[in-house]
Design a protein around this motif. Sequence first.
Motif, PDB file in Angstrom:
ATOM      1  N   ALA A 197      75.667   7.157-142.433  1.00 60.48           N
ATOM      2  CA  ALA A 197      75.695   5.732-142.649  1.00 60.48           C
ATOM      3  C   ALA A 197      76.885   5.125-143.597  1.00 60.48           C
ATOM      4  O   ALA A 197      77.688   4.260-142.982  1.00 60.48           O
ATOM      5  N   LYS A 198      77.217   5.760-144.651  1.00 61.85           N
ATOM      6  CA  LYS A 198      78.356   5.656-145.452  1.00 61.85           C
ATOM      7  C   LYS A 198      79.878   6.211-144.715  1.00 61.85           C
ATOM      8  O   LYS A 198      80.726   5.262-144.626  1.00 61.85           O
ATOM      9  N   LEU A 199      79.653   7.141-144.091  1.00 65.09           N
ATOM     10  CA  LEU A 199      80.617   7.724-143.467  1.00 65.09           C
ATOM     11  C   LEU A 199      81.083   7.037-142.295  1.00 65.09           C
ATOM     12  O   LEU A 199      82.354   6.898-142.017  1.00 65.09           O
ATOM     13  N   LEU A 200      80.413   6.493-141.485  1.00 61.56           N
ATOM     14  CA  LEU A 200      80.525   5.549-140.411  1.00 61.56           C
ATOM     15  C   LEU A 200      81.617   4.382-140.770  1.00 61.56           C
ATOM     16  O   LEU A 200      82.090   3.816-139.645  1.00 61.56           O
ATOM     17  N   LYS A 201      81.639   4.321-141.848  1.00 64.64           N
ATOM     18  CA  LYS A 201      82.207   2.705-142.376  1.00 64.64           C
ATOM     19  C   LYS A 201      83.912   3.246-142.685  1.00 64.64           C
ATOM     20  O   LYS A 201      84.485   2.324-142.664  1.00 64.64           O
ATOM     21  N   LEU A 202      84.093   4.667-142.730  1.00 68.78           N
ATOM     22  CA  LEU A 202      85.554   4.847-142.878  1.00 68.78           C
ATOM     23  C   LEU A 202      86.217   4.999-141.644  1.00 68.78           C
ATOM     24  O   LEU A 202      85.593   5.048-140.642  1.00 68.78           O
ATOM     25  N   SER A 203      87.598   4.899-141.910  1.00 66.34           N
ATOM     26  CA  SER A 203      88.385   5.191-140.762  1.00 66.34           C
ATOM     27  C   SER A 203      88.492   6.757-140.309  1.00 66.34           C
ATOM     28  O   SER A 203      88.175   7.712-141.171  1.00 66.34           O
ATOM     29  N   GLU A 204      89.061   6.917-139.068  1.00 66.12           N
ATOM     30  CA  GLU A 204      89.210   8.268-138.590  1.00 66.12           C
ATOM     31  C   GLU A 204      90.026   9.113-139.670  1.00 66.12           C
ATOM     32  O   GLU A 204      89.703  10.286-139.929  1.00 66.12           O
ATOM     33  N   ASP A 205      90.998   8.572-140.010  1.00 68.32           N
ATOM     34  CA  ASP A 205      91.903   9.187-141.162  1.00 68.32           C
ATOM     35  C   ASP A 205      91.200   9.489-142.255  1.00 68.32           C
ATOM     36  O   ASP A 205      91.504  10.507-142.875  1.00 68.32           O
ATOM     37  N   GLU A 206      90.469   8.622-142.916  1.00 63.60           N
ATOM     38  CA  GLU A 206      89.604   8.853-143.957  1.00 63.60           C
ATOM     39  C   GLU A 206      88.447   9.886-143.884  1.00 63.60           C
ATOM     40  O   GLU A 206      88.395  10.867-144.638  1.00 63.60           O
TER      41      GLU A 206
END
Length: 155
Positions: free
Chosen positions: A13-22
């Motif tokens: 849930a947290k990771l899906l908020k990040l961009s692909e680069d992140e």
Amino acid sequence: MSVLAELAEPVVAKLLKLSEDELYERLGETARAIAADPAKAGLFEPIVIYNEPEMEFVEDVRDFGRRLFRRWNVETYKFICGDNIDDMVDRQELINAFDINDLAVAAALASLLVTHVGLSPALAVVVASLVIKRFASPGHKEFCKVWKNKMPKYE
């Protein structure tokens, strides 16, 4: 939902908020952190602090994450979108998650990456999040079609 998927869900849930680069950066950092401290591999959300002397420049870590993802991309695709009869029951669990939402798919995928592909939980949640970020679309068949069109040929 499996126990592993339940453990993975708050992390993805947290990771899906990040961009692909992140996410690529997170994948590279996590892999480097595991190399320095293998105990982190067993955690879905290990504490990873960027440390330039150990991990190199951020751009290098991000590129390392991209290379790792490319390696696991084909095997993950074959498992999720393939037709191996041995994987059918578990693949159905993932297909059912498509009826819920991207978070459910990412959590289910992370758990299956741990149990079937052999990724550590710490890496599986990042790889699953990247797969969903890059290829998710409504429905399993469409998901696999989009994914297949964006990956190199495999045997």
